[in-house]
Design a protein around this motif. Structure first.
Motif, PDB file in Angstrom:
ATOM      1  N   GLY A 144       0.791  -1.224   0.000  1.00 33.63           N
ATOM      2  CA  GLY A 144       0.000   0.000   0.000  1.00 33.63           C
ATOM      3  C   GLY A 144       0.821   1.270   0.000  1.00 33.63           C
ATOM      4  O   GLY A 144       0.273   2.362  -0.175  1.00 33.63           O
ATOM      5  N   LYS A 145       2.136   1.165   0.183  1.00 34.39           N
ATOM      6  CA  LYS A 145       2.991   2.352   0.223  1.00 34.39           C
ATOM      7  C   LYS A 145       3.343   2.794  -1.194  1.00 34.39           C
ATOM      8  O   LYS A 145       3.676   1.996  -2.048  1.00 34.39           O
ATOM      9  CB  LYS A 145       4.265   2.069   1.017  1.00 34.39           C
ATOM     10  CG  LYS A 145       5.319   3.181   0.963  1.00 34.39           C
ATOM     11  CD  LYS A 145       4.808   4.514   1.444  1.00 34.39           C
ATOM     12  CE  LYS A 145       4.467   4.516   2.911  1.00 34.39           C
ATOM     13  NZ  LYS A 145       3.971   5.858   3.333  1.00 34.39           N
ATOM     14  N   GLN A 146       3.236   4.094  -1.449  1.00 37.42           N
ATOM     15  CA  GLN A 146       3.596   4.679  -2.737  1.00 37.42           C
ATOM     16  C   GLN A 146       4.688   5.725  -2.532  1.00 37.42           C
ATOM     17  O   GLN A 146       4.661   6.458  -1.539  1.00 37.42           O
ATOM     18  CB  GLN A 146       2.379   5.343  -3.400  1.00 37.42           C
ATOM     19  CG  GLN A 146       1.201   4.424  -3.649  1.00 37.42           C
ATOM     20  CD  GLN A 146       1.486   3.382  -4.705  1.00 37.42           C
ATOM     21  OE1 GLN A 146       2.325   3.587  -5.600  1.00 37.42           O
ATOM     22  NE2 GLN A 146       0.802   2.259  -4.634  1.00 37.42           N
ATOM     23  N   VAL A 147       5.633   5.775  -3.443  1.00 39.28           N
ATOM     24  CA  VAL A 147       6.693   6.785  -3.380  1.00 39.28           C
ATOM     25  C   VAL A 147       6.909   7.363  -4.774  1.00 39.28           C
ATOM     26  O   VAL A 147       6.492   6.787  -5.774  1.00 39.28           O
ATOM     27  CB  VAL A 147       8.029   6.209  -2.858  1.00 39.28           C
ATOM     28  CG1 VAL A 147       7.877   5.656  -1.461  1.00 39.28           C
ATOM     29  CG2 VAL A 147       8.564   5.154  -3.816  1.00 39.28           C
ATOM     30  N   GLU A 148       7.546   8.517  -4.813  1.00 38.76           N
ATOM     31  CA  GLU A 148       8.004   9.118  -6.056  1.00 38.76           C
ATOM     32  C   GLU A 148       9.502   9.331  -5.949  1.00 38.76           C
ATOM     33  O   GLU A 148      10.041   9.457  -4.849  1.00 38.76           O
ATOM     34  CB  GLU A 148       7.316  10.461  -6.313  1.00 38.76           C
ATOM     35  CG  GLU A 148       5.825  10.364  -6.545  1.00 38.76           C
ATOM     36  CD  GLU A 148       5.172  11.718  -6.764  1.00 38.76           C
ATOM     37  OE1 GLU A 148       4.496  11.895  -7.792  1.00 38.76           O
ATOM     38  OE2 GLU A 148       5.341  12.597  -5.897  1.00 38.76           O
ATOM     39  N   ILE A 149      10.163   9.365  -7.097  1.00 42.34           N
ATOM     40  CA  ILE A 149      11.587   9.683  -7.124  1.00 42.34           C
ATOM     41  C   ILE A 149      11.773  10.901  -8.021  1.00 42.34           C
ATOM     42  O   ILE A 149      11.315  10.910  -9.170  1.00 42.34           O
ATOM     43  CB  ILE A 149      12.424   8.509  -7.649  1.00 42.34           C
ATOM     44  CG1 ILE A 149      12.323   7.312  -6.703  1.00 42.34           C
ATOM     45  CG2 ILE A 149      13.880   8.919  -7.813  1.00 42.34           C
ATOM     46  CD1 ILE A 149      13.168   6.139  -7.106  1.00 42.34           C
ATOM     47  N   ILE A 150      12.398  11.922  -7.494  1.00 46.71           N
ATOM     48  CA  ILE A 150      12.660  13.135  -8.276  1.00 46.71           C
ATOM     49  C   ILE A 150      14.150  13.425  -8.223  1.00 46.71           C
ATOM     50  O   ILE A 150      14.716  13.635  -7.142  1.00 46.71           O
ATOM     51  CB  ILE A 150      11.853  14.329  -7.742  1.00 46.71           C
ATOM     52  CG1 ILE A 150      10.349  13.998  -7.762  1.00 46.71           C
ATOM     53  CG2 ILE A 150      12.136  15.585  -8.567  1.00 46.71           C
ATOM     54  CD1 ILE A 150       9.470  15.070  -7.164  1.00 46.71           C
ATOM     55  N   ASP A 151      14.780  13.387  -9.377  1.00 49.38           N
ATOM     56  CA  ASP A 151      16.233  13.576  -9.473  1.00 49.38           C
ATOM     57  C   ASP A 151      16.980  12.643  -8.535  1.00 49.38           C
ATOM     58  O   ASP A 151      17.951  13.034  -7.871  1.00 49.38           O
ATOM     59  CB  ASP A 151      16.607  15.034  -9.189  1.00 49.38           C
ATOM     60  CG  ASP A 151      16.148  15.970 -10.299  1.00 49.38           C
ATOM     61  OD1 ASP A 151      16.089  15.517 -11.450  1.00 49.38           O
ATOM     62  OD2 ASP A 151      15.829  17.137 -10.001  1.00 49.38           O
ATOM     63  N   GLY A 152      16.512  11.403  -8.457  1.00 52.03           N
ATOM     64  CA  GLY A 152      17.201  10.385  -7.676  1.00 52.03           C
ATOM     65  C   GLY A 152      16.883  10.366  -6.202  1.00 52.03           C
ATOM     66  O   GLY A 152      17.431   9.548  -5.459  1.00 52.03           O
ATOM     67  N   VAL A 153      15.992  11.237  -5.737  1.00 49.79           N
ATOM     68  CA  VAL A 153      15.646  11.311  -4.316  1.00 49.79           C
ATOM     69  C   VAL A 153      14.239  10.777  -4.094  1.00 49.79           C
ATOM     70  O   VAL A 153      13.307  11.150  -4.806  1.00 49.79           O
ATOM     71  CB  VAL A 153      15.732  12.770  -3.806  1.00 49.79           C
ATOM     72  CG1 VAL A 153      15.262  12.863  -2.361  1.00 49.79           C
ATOM     73  CG2 VAL A 153      17.157  13.280  -3.937  1.00 49.79           C
ATOM     74  N   ILE A 154      14.098   9.896  -3.113  1.00 51.57           N
ATOM     75  CA  ILE A 154      12.796   9.294  -2.820  1.00 51.57           C
ATOM     76  C   ILE A 154      11.949  10.229  -1.965  1.00 51.57           C
ATOM     77  O   ILE A 154      12.436  10.839  -1.018  1.00 51.57           O
ATOM     78  CB  ILE A 154      12.966   7.948  -2.087  1.00 51.57           C
ATOM     79  CG1 ILE A 154      13.135   6.825  -3.097  1.00 51.57           C
ATOM     80  CG2 ILE A 154      11.799   7.653  -1.178  1.00 51.57           C
ATOM     81  CD1 ILE A 154      12.984   5.448  -2.534  1.00 51.57           C
ATOM     82  N   TYR A 155      10.671  10.318  -2.310  1.00 51.01           N
ATOM     83  CA  TYR A 155       9.705  11.096  -1.541  1.00 51.01           C
ATOM     84  C   TYR A 155       8.522  10.212  -1.179  1.00 51.01           C
ATOM     85  O   TYR A 155       7.951   9.540  -2.041  1.00 51.01           O
ATOM     86  CB  TYR A 155       9.189  12.296  -2.350  1.00 51.01           C
ATOM     87  CG  TYR A 155      10.211  13.373  -2.578  1.00 51.01           C
ATOM     88  CD1 TYR A 155      10.294  14.480  -1.732  1.00 51.01           C
ATOM     89  CD2 TYR A 155      11.105  13.290  -3.638  1.00 51.01           C
ATOM     90  CE1 TYR A 155      11.231  15.470  -1.950  1.00 51.01           C
ATOM     91  CE2 TYR A 155      12.052  14.275  -3.849  1.00 51.01           C
ATOM     92  CZ  TYR A 155      12.110  15.364  -3.004  1.00 51.01           C
ATOM     93  OH  TYR A 155      13.052  16.339  -3.214  1.00 51.01           O
ATOM     94  N   ASP A 156       8.168  10.228   0.096  1.00 47.69           N
ATOM     95  CA  ASP A 156       6.974   9.527   0.555  1.00 47.69           C
ATOM     96  C   ASP A 156       5.724  10.148  -0.048  1.00 47.69           C
ATOM     97  O   ASP A 156       5.673  11.354  -0.287  1.00 47.69           O
ATOM     98  CB  ASP A 156       6.860   9.621   2.076  1.00 47.69           C
ATOM     99  CG  ASP A 156       7.260   8.321   2.753  1.00 47.69           C
ATOM    100  OD1 ASP A 156       7.776   8.410   3.874  1.00 47.69           O
ATOM    101  OD2 ASP A 156       7.050   7.241   2.181  1.00 47.69           O
ATOM    102  N   MET A 157       4.700   9.339  -0.242  1.00 47.57           N
ATOM    103  CA  MET A 157       3.397   9.846  -0.664  1.00 47.57           C
ATOM    104  C   MET A 157       2.374   9.452   0.396  1.00 47.57           C
ATOM    105  O   MET A 157       2.134   8.264   0.626  1.00 47.57           O
ATOM    106  CB  MET A 157       2.997   9.275  -2.028  1.00 47.57           C
ATOM    107  CG  MET A 157       3.893   9.709  -3.167  1.00 47.57           C
ATOM    108  SD  MET A 157       3.322   9.066  -4.764  1.00 47.57           S
ATOM    109  CE  MET A 157       1.781   9.971  -4.957  1.00 47.57           C
ATOM    110  N   ALA A 158       1.811  10.451   1.047  1.00 49.07           N
ATOM    111  CA  ALA A 158       0.804  10.181   2.068  1.00 49.07           C
ATOM    112  C   ALA A 158      -0.490   9.718   1.408  1.00 49.07           C
ATOM    113  O   ALA A 158      -0.774  10.042   0.253  1.00 49.07           O
ATOM    114  CB  ALA A 158       0.547  11.449   2.891  1.00 49.07           C
TER     115      ALA A 158
END
Length: 321
Positions: A144-158
């Protein structure tokens, strides 16, 4: 490897100073994460005073807050650090909570190590050299966890709020109907759906826009029939408290750089919509009482924000339950 092993639950001030130095964490980031004033952080983590009797001696409550800022409390089983005069990268964290952190061997959720610190959620995120697309495909995320990667950095998605979902439901349905009426061969997609914004080697960007549109003319193939890289021309993001900075600045810049034509940023808290047209280098601000034309279709499709507002008001009892 040689090094010092700390089995304690909390880090000492000297240990935190060593981590700050090696990870190059700013005073501002520590203050933001801990709630300790920036002036106090500067005094505590400053270059130091040769007279140790005058060195800062923070209270225990401050030490606890600082530990939380470093993402230490309740998360680390132990800490392995190289000697202070060891210039190599031979140090790492032993992880207690695998859903938050991972080893360097198998790319997974939130790689910790020497590098940049980014506020990707409630837990700080460190990257070494940046996640590649191959790393992203190999992520082992909690269910159920979703993340994004922007310029190689992971970001949590609430997880999205009910209002957030209601806005997406209305807009995706409305836009789909309008496209069908005009017999435009376009589809409306909504998160979670991976959209890759760069295709070179090295640190990558893979985002999950709240809404984007893909048309038949966007689909191109090579001589082997394989789809060529593409980016959506139209994207909508609905701002949430946890994503405001990312949507308004980080993703905005990335969408512009990657070739997106039109970007709508819906801010329900302030009942506003920011519309960016990167081709025209224009930014327009609308309210929930305005009608907004879609530039990619030359204004042929218009979104009446007042109707969206009325939709949210009509279902307020369900959205708020």
């Amino acid at each position: 490897m040689s090094g010092k092993v700390f089995k304690t639950k909390m880090l000492t001030l000297d240990e935190m100073k060593l981590i700050r130095k090696r990870l190059n964490i700013s005073y501002e980031e520590i203050a933001k994460k801990s709630g300790v004033s920036i002036s106090s952080v500067q005094k505590i983590f400053g270059s130091g005073n040769s007279d140790k009797t005058k060195a800062p001696n923070p209270r225990h409550s401050t030490i606890v807050k600082l530990n939380q800022a470093f993402g230490i409390l309740e998360q680390f089983h132990g800490l392995v650090l190289g000697d202070d005069d060891d210039e190599s990268d031979n140090y790492h964290y032993n992880i207690k909570t695998p859903q938050y952190m991972v080893s360097d061997v198998k790319p997974s959720y939130n790689l910790y190590g020497k590098g940049k610190i980014v506020a990707g959620g409630s837990t700080p995120v460190f990257t070494n050299s940046g996640y590649t697309y191959e790393d992203y495909l190999a992520l082992d995320l909690p269910e159920g966890k979703q993340v994004e990667i922007i310029d190689g950095v992971i970001y949590d998605m609430a997880a999205p709020s009910p209002t957030h979902q209601a806005i997406l439901g209305y807009l995706s349905s409305y836009l789909s109907n309008e496209l069908r009426k005009r017999k435009r061969k376009c589809l409306v997609f909504f998160a979670p759906f991976d959209v890759r914004l760069d295709f070179s080697d090295g640190p990558t960007t893979v985002v999950q826009p709240d809404i984007f549109i893909k048309c038949s003319q966007d689909q191109r193939t090579d001589e082997k029939g394989e789809e060529l890289p593409w980016v959506p021309r139209f994207v909508i993001e609905v701002v949430s408290p946890s994503s405001r900075n990312k949507d308004m600045f980080i993703k905005n810049k990335k969408y512009n750089e990657s070739g997106v034509v039109e970007y709508w940023l819906i801010d329900d808290e302030n009942k506003q919509v920011l519309k960016y047209n990167y081709i025209k280098s224009s930014t327009e601000l609308f309210t929930y009482d305005d009608k907004i034309k879609m530039d990619i279709f030359d204004g042929d499709i218009v979104v009446d924000m007042k109707e969206l507002k009325e939709h949210l008001e009509f279902y307020a009892d369900i959205i708020g339950s």
